[in-house]
Design a protein around this motif. Sequence first.
Motif, PDB file in Angstrom:
ATOM      1  N   PRO A  15      23.441  57.601  35.525  1.00 21.23           N
ATOM      2  CA  PRO A  15      23.101  59.051  36.053  1.00 21.23           C
ATOM      3  C   PRO A  15      23.034  58.977  37.516  1.00 21.23           C
ATOM      4  O   PRO A  15      22.467  57.926  38.206  1.00 21.23           O
ATOM      5  CB  PRO A  15      21.987  59.595  35.357  1.00 21.23           C
ATOM      6  N   TYR A  16      23.325  60.023  38.206  1.00 20.15           N
ATOM      7  CA  TYR A  16      23.103  60.257  39.893  1.00 20.15           C
ATOM      8  C   TYR A  16      21.502  60.197  39.969  1.00 20.15           C
ATOM      9  O   TYR A  16      20.920  60.886  39.302  1.00 20.15           O
ATOM     10  CB  TYR A  16      23.850  61.430  40.141  1.00 20.15           C
ATOM     11  N   THR A  17      21.255  59.280  40.894  1.00 12.78           N
ATOM     12  CA  THR A  17      19.896  59.544  41.317  1.00 12.78           C
ATOM     13  C   THR A  17      19.740  59.600  42.764  1.00 12.78           C
ATOM     14  O   THR A  17      20.192  59.249  43.701  1.00 12.78           O
ATOM     15  CB  THR A  17      19.296  57.864  41.280  1.00 12.78           C
ATOM     16  N   PRO A  18      19.050  61.056  42.804  1.00 13.29           N
ATOM     17  CA  PRO A  18      18.859  61.546  44.357  1.00 13.29           C
ATOM     18  C   PRO A  18      17.951  60.757  44.915  1.00 13.29           C
ATOM     19  O   PRO A  18      17.304  59.893  44.526  1.00 13.29           O
ATOM     20  CB  PRO A  18      18.400  62.863  44.061  1.00 13.29           C
ATOM     21  N   THR A 109      35.678  52.756  46.984  1.00 13.81           N
ATOM     22  CA  THR A 109      35.481  51.719  47.346  1.00 13.81           C
ATOM     23  C   THR A 109      34.108  51.117  47.136  1.00 13.81           C
ATOM     24  O   THR A 109      33.276  51.897  46.454  1.00 13.81           O
ATOM     25  CB  THR A 109      35.644  51.862  49.149  1.00 13.81           C
ATOM     26  N   THR A 110      33.575  50.152  47.294  1.00 16.77           N
ATOM     27  CA  THR A 110      32.340  49.354  47.059  1.00 16.77           C
ATOM     28  C   THR A 110      31.165  50.299  47.235  1.00 16.77           C
ATOM     29  O   THR A 110      30.213  50.517  46.099  1.00 16.77           O
ATOM     30  CB  THR A 110      32.008  48.106  47.652  1.00 16.77           C
ATOM     31  N   HIS A 111      30.891  50.798  48.043  1.00 13.90           N
ATOM     32  CA  HIS A 111      29.670  51.513  48.528  1.00 13.90           C
ATOM     33  C   HIS A 111      30.141  53.109  48.690  1.00 13.90           C
ATOM     34  O   HIS A 111      29.301  53.768  49.468  1.00 13.90           O
ATOM     35  CB  HIS A 111      29.070  51.223  49.883  1.00 13.90           C
ATOM     36  N   GLY A 112      31.190  53.442  47.872  1.00 19.56           N
ATOM     37  CA  GLY A 112      31.469  55.041  47.674  1.00 19.56           C
ATOM     38  C   GLY A 112      30.451  55.836  47.020  1.00 19.56           C
ATOM     39  O   GLY A 112      29.620  55.530  46.285  1.00 19.56           O
ATOM     40  N   PHE A 113      30.605  57.111  47.288  1.00 16.58           N
ATOM     41  CA  PHE A 113      29.754  58.161  46.952  1.00 16.58           C
ATOM     42  C   PHE A 113      29.717  57.989  45.370  1.00 16.58           C
ATOM     43  O   PHE A 113      30.653  57.923  44.594  1.00 16.58           O
ATOM     44  CB  PHE A 113      30.231  59.525  47.254  1.00 16.58           C
ATOM     45  N   LEU A 114      28.454  58.203  44.666  1.00 16.44           N
ATOM     46  CA  LEU A 114      28.063  58.008  43.423  1.00 16.44           C
ATOM     47  C   LEU A 114      28.879  58.969  42.592  1.00 16.44           C
ATOM     48  O   LEU A 114      28.998  58.761  41.373  1.00 16.44           O
ATOM     49  CB  LEU A 114      26.660  57.786  43.129  1.00 16.44           C
ATOM     50  N   VAL A 115      29.227  60.103  42.862  1.00 19.24           N
ATOM     51  CA  VAL A 115      29.927  61.076  41.978  1.00 19.24           C
ATOM     52  C   VAL A 115      31.086  60.601  41.572  1.00 19.24           C
ATOM     53  O   VAL A 115      31.830  60.999  40.593  1.00 19.24           O
ATOM     54  CB  VAL A 115      29.926  62.450  42.817  1.00 19.24           C
ATOM     55  N   LEU A 331      18.811  52.278  48.553  1.00 22.18           N
ATOM     56  CA  LEU A 331      20.153  52.176  48.243  1.00 22.18           C
ATOM     57  C   LEU A 331      20.579  51.079  47.116  1.00 22.18           C
ATOM     58  O   LEU A 331      21.739  50.617  46.988  1.00 22.18           O
ATOM     59  CB  LEU A 331      21.061  52.241  49.530  1.00 22.18           C
ATOM     60  N   LYS A 332      19.563  50.756  46.190  1.00 17.27           N
ATOM     61  CA  LYS A 332      20.093  49.727  45.133  1.00 17.27           C
ATOM     62  C   LYS A 332      21.090  50.209  44.272  1.00 17.27           C
ATOM     63  O   LYS A 332      22.045  49.465  43.898  1.00 17.27           O
ATOM     64  CB  LYS A 332      18.856  49.370  44.420  1.00 17.27           C
ATOM     65  N   ASN A 333      21.215  51.618  44.171  1.00 18.82           N
ATOM     66  CA  ASN A 333      22.199  51.947  42.970  1.00 18.82           C
ATOM     67  C   ASN A 333      23.375  52.125  44.039  1.00 18.82           C
ATOM     68  O   ASN A 333      24.454  52.317  43.167  1.00 18.82           O
ATOM     69  CB  ASN A 333      22.015  53.349  42.420  1.00 18.82           C
ATOM     70  N   ALA A 339      19.141  47.648  52.289  1.00 22.17           N
ATOM     71  CA  ALA A 339      19.466  48.534  53.389  1.00 22.17           C
ATOM     72  C   ALA A 339      18.588  49.848  52.887  1.00 22.17           C
ATOM     73  O   ALA A 339      18.313  50.296  51.655  1.00 22.17           O
ATOM     74  CB  ALA A 339      20.709  48.749  53.688  1.00 22.17           C
ATOM     75  N   LEU A 340      18.281  50.611  54.079  1.00 21.33           N
ATOM     76  CA  LEU A 340      17.898  51.923  53.732  1.00 21.33           C
ATOM     77  C   LEU A 340      18.596  53.006  54.676  1.00 21.33           C
ATOM     78  O   LEU A 340      19.061  52.472  55.688  1.00 21.33           O
ATOM     79  CB  LEU A 340      16.219  52.167  54.155  1.00 21.33           C
ATOM     80  N   ARG A 341      18.805  54.089  54.230  1.00 16.79           N
ATOM     81  CA  ARG A 341      19.624  55.087  54.701  1.00 16.79           C
ATOM     82  C   ARG A 341      18.677  56.217  55.317  1.00 16.79           C
ATOM     83  O   ARG A 341      17.568  56.658  54.626  1.00 16.79           O
ATOM     84  CB  ARG A 341      20.718  55.848  54.003  1.00 16.79           C
ATOM     85  N   MET A 342      18.846  56.410  56.770  1.00 21.77           N
ATOM     86  CA  MET A 342      17.944  57.332  57.233  1.00 21.77           C
ATOM     87  C   MET A 342      18.669  58.510  57.616  1.00 21.77           C
ATOM     88  O   MET A 342      19.510  58.333  58.514  1.00 21.77           O
ATOM     89  CB  MET A 342      17.161  56.386  58.410  1.00 21.77           C
ATOM     90  N   THR A 343      18.363  59.891  57.491  1.00 21.37           N
ATOM     91  CA  THR A 343      18.645  61.053  57.957  1.00 21.37           C
ATOM     92  C   THR A 343      18.287  60.997  59.460  1.00 21.37           C
ATOM     93  O   THR A 343      17.285  61.039  59.868  1.00 21.37           O
ATOM     94  CB  THR A 343      18.650  61.979  57.090  1.00 21.37           C
TER      95      THR A 343
END
Length: 364
Positions: A15-18, A109-115, A331-333, A339-343
């Motif tokens: 399932p998508y995890t926000p 691709t490997t790190h593509g959007f989980l949807v 970003l484990k999923n 890594a961490l993603r920062m807005t």
Amino acid sequence: MSRPVPKPGILDIAPYTPGKSGAGLTGRVFKLSANETPLGPSPKAIAAYKAAADHLEDYPEGTSRALRETIGRTYGLDPDRIICGAGSDELLNYLAHTYLGPGDEAIHTTHGFLVYPIATMGNGAINVIAAEKNYTADVDAILGAVTPRTKMVWLANPNNPTGTYVPFDEVKRLRAGLPSHVLLVIDAAYSEYVSKNDYEAGIEMVATTDNTVMTRTFSKIHGLAALRVGWMYGPANIIDAVNRIRGPFNVSTPASEAAIASLEDTEHQNKSRAHNDTWRTWLTDEIGKLGLEVTPSVANFVLIHFPQTKGKTAEDADAFLTRRGLILRALKNYKLPHALRMTVGTEEANRLVVAALAEFMGQK
């Protein structure tokens, strides 16, 4: 006792995890985990949303006609080749439902959007992953993953969560190399933030082919994430097919009215873009000075890589920042455990994160 059983494959879907919201924390919290604009929506969009409250008893216009016409005027497109949805996520799922079935394959691709894998597997199709190069979609890897069963390619451009992009010439090479029956889906959710000369969001590709679609959203630079509204531009035959399964009132009137007002407020969009350009560059430079690698981004977020040294890992950093009310995206999923993603946030939030990271890295 028997009970309803999901279709084969449904329970295999992760399932998508926000990202974390910061709920439960005390004190000031800066949510930098969901790529929301720090400037908020256009004041004109807020006014339009509130005005729509006078007619909540009425169903929305079933085809989002006014919104489609405004999008058409804004980008020079035929409104009849536009379909609107409750966020671009809904449209991605419609595409999968329309064009994918059991035994079909769809590539991302490997790190593509989980949807993408959710939409693919939810329709019984096989999820195929193409390797990236330097956290960027690799056209050769995608083409190398194509088989006779391939029906769709998902391409996030720019990509979330890496912030990288594929130049337009490479997108054209990808389209030319794919079989004509394969649908190329260009997800351009972050396109408004890109200022590279060799980038094109997908409009030209859709206009010159009959097997490509482009999706966009009002959740990012327009700041209307809570309203769930997006759109897709595609060939007439694809729009016709998707419209046959689309719910007749899938975009609410308040969402549609706010989106129209936001499109017309170019000043607010330009202000948001300028803020992002300034602070994305600043964050990349300042975080880099701390000895942390930052993947070059063209979107409204940065991808920060951490060492695997005990006490300095991404997980350690996430916990350290969270205790200070600074919420980034783990970003484990996404297969990015280090890594961490920062807005890109407000000036205050950006400076607080850099100061906290300096302390975390032992430089303060």
